[in-house]
Design a protein around this motif. Structure first.
Motif, PDB file in Angstrom:
ATOM      1  N   ALA A 139       0.678  -0.897  -0.314  1.00  0.00           N
ATOM      2  CA  ALA A 139       0.134   0.205   0.089  1.00  0.00           C
ATOM      3  C   ALA A 139       1.286   1.282   0.073  1.00  0.00           C
ATOM      4  N   ARG A 140       2.172   1.010   0.945  1.00  0.00           N
ATOM      5  CA  ARG A 140       2.455   2.674   0.667  1.00  0.00           C
ATOM      6  C   ARG A 140       3.392   3.025  -0.282  1.00  0.00           C
ATOM      7  N   PHE A 141       3.637   2.012  -1.731  1.00  0.00           N
ATOM      8  CA  PHE A 141       4.187   1.543  -2.428  1.00  0.00           C
ATOM      9  C   PHE A 141       3.545   1.922  -3.751  1.00  0.00           C
ATOM     10  N   GLU A 142       1.954   1.370  -3.443  1.00  0.00           N
ATOM     11  CA  GLU A 142       1.170   1.727  -4.695  1.00  0.00           C
ATOM     12  C   GLU A 142       0.978   2.428  -5.667  1.00  0.00           C
ATOM     13  N   GLY A 143       0.783   2.409  -6.750  1.00  0.00           N
ATOM     14  CA  GLY A 143       1.277   3.750  -8.036  1.00  0.00           C
ATOM     15  C   GLY A 143       2.467   3.854  -8.381  1.00  0.00           C
ATOM     16  N   GLY A 144       3.942   3.735  -7.366  1.00  0.00           N
ATOM     17  CA  GLY A 144       5.206   4.454  -7.561  1.00  0.00           C
ATOM     18  C   GLY A 144       5.697   3.221  -8.002  1.00  0.00           C
ATOM     19  N   ASP A 145       7.283   3.195  -8.322  1.00  0.00           N
ATOM     20  CA  ASP A 145       8.475   2.751  -8.475  1.00  0.00           C
ATOM     21  C   ASP A 145       9.038   1.698  -6.864  1.00  0.00           C
ATOM     22  N   VAL A 146       9.530   1.044  -6.288  1.00  0.00           N
ATOM     23  CA  VAL A 146      10.325   0.492  -5.358  1.00  0.00           C
ATOM     24  C   VAL A 146      11.180   1.273  -5.418  1.00  0.00           C
ATOM     25  N   PRO A 147      11.861   1.763  -4.655  1.00  0.00           N
ATOM     26  CA  PRO A 147      13.299   1.698  -4.354  1.00  0.00           C
ATOM     27  C   PRO A 147      14.071   0.495  -4.164  1.00  0.00           C
ATOM     28  N   ARG A 148      15.206   1.220  -3.779  1.00  0.00           N
ATOM     29  CA  ARG A 148      16.244  -0.366  -3.575  1.00  0.00           C
ATOM     30  C   ARG A 148      16.375   0.411  -1.267  1.00  0.00           C
ATOM     31  N   PRO A 149      15.992  -0.507  -0.665  1.00  0.00           N
ATOM     32  CA  PRO A 149      16.341  -0.239   0.772  1.00  0.00           C
ATOM     33  C   PRO A 149      17.550  -0.190   0.819  1.00  0.00           C
TER      34      PRO A 149
END
Length: 192
Positions: A139-149
């Motif tokens: 949900a936090r990254f919904e609609g966007g890219d997922v950056p590297r932790p």
């Protein structure tokens, strides 16, 4: 066999990629902590060449803690269907942030989200806790890219020794070993 250990590795690895039914890039990674207590687990090879052998993981995991204390490791590839194995030993270093970012971007979205949701190697009270964290990250990254932790990235094993083992009948195996020197690689053979 080739006199270049990286060319020989590339040949054997290509054969394994074509014939092994599952995870031909799986390798055992052996580490030890500062007191010398060993630990081994399976990881996946994600890059290889004359500069070394690369895998990725959570840098807060048990393996990462051991590598921080003792930056040396051993790798083992075993391709049973080909009746071959390769052993690699050497020091370990972090890969660059740019290289880690590029590999992370190539992973599936769920794998990317899993890297954020997992406290790898730490105790987990029940599976539902992890699944809830995964849904929260999703949900936090919904609609966007997922950056590297920031706690996730690659490691490179730079070989000082590579051994190629070929199964032969009656346990009369062939073992060829390459040892790094200041001027390149020395090659020799070992009794089976």
């Amino acid at each position: 066999m080739s006199h270049d250990p990286f060319a020989l590795f590339a040949d054997w690895y290509a054969e394994a990629r074509a014939s092994e039914p599952n995870d031909s890039n799986a390798m055992a990674l052996a580490t030890a902590d500062a007191e010398g207590h060993p630990s081994v687990r399976m990881v996946l090879l994600k890059g290889h060449g004359p500069n070394g052998f690369v895998f990725y993981t959570n840098r807060e995991s048990q393996k990462a803690a051991e590598l921080a204390e003792n930056a040396h490791a051993a790798l083992l590839f075993h391709w049973k269907s080909l009746r071959r194995q390769i052993r690699i030993q050497g020091p370990v270093s972090l890969v660059s942030d740019a290289e880690s970012d590029a590999y992370f971007a190539s992973r599936s979205r769920d794998s990317q989200l899993g890297a954020w949701a997992s406290d790898q190697s730490r105790p987990l009270d029940e599976r539902a806790t992890f699944e809830k964290r995964f849904e929260e990250v999703k949900a936090r990254f919904e609609g966007g890219d997922v950056p590297r932790p920031p706690h996730w990235g690659g490691y490179r094993v730079t070989p000082t020794r590579i051994e190629f083992w070929l199964d032969r009948e009656h346990r009369l195996h062939e073992r060829r070993v390459f040892t790094r020197t200041d001027s390149g690689w020395d090659m020799g053979m070992l009794y089976p």
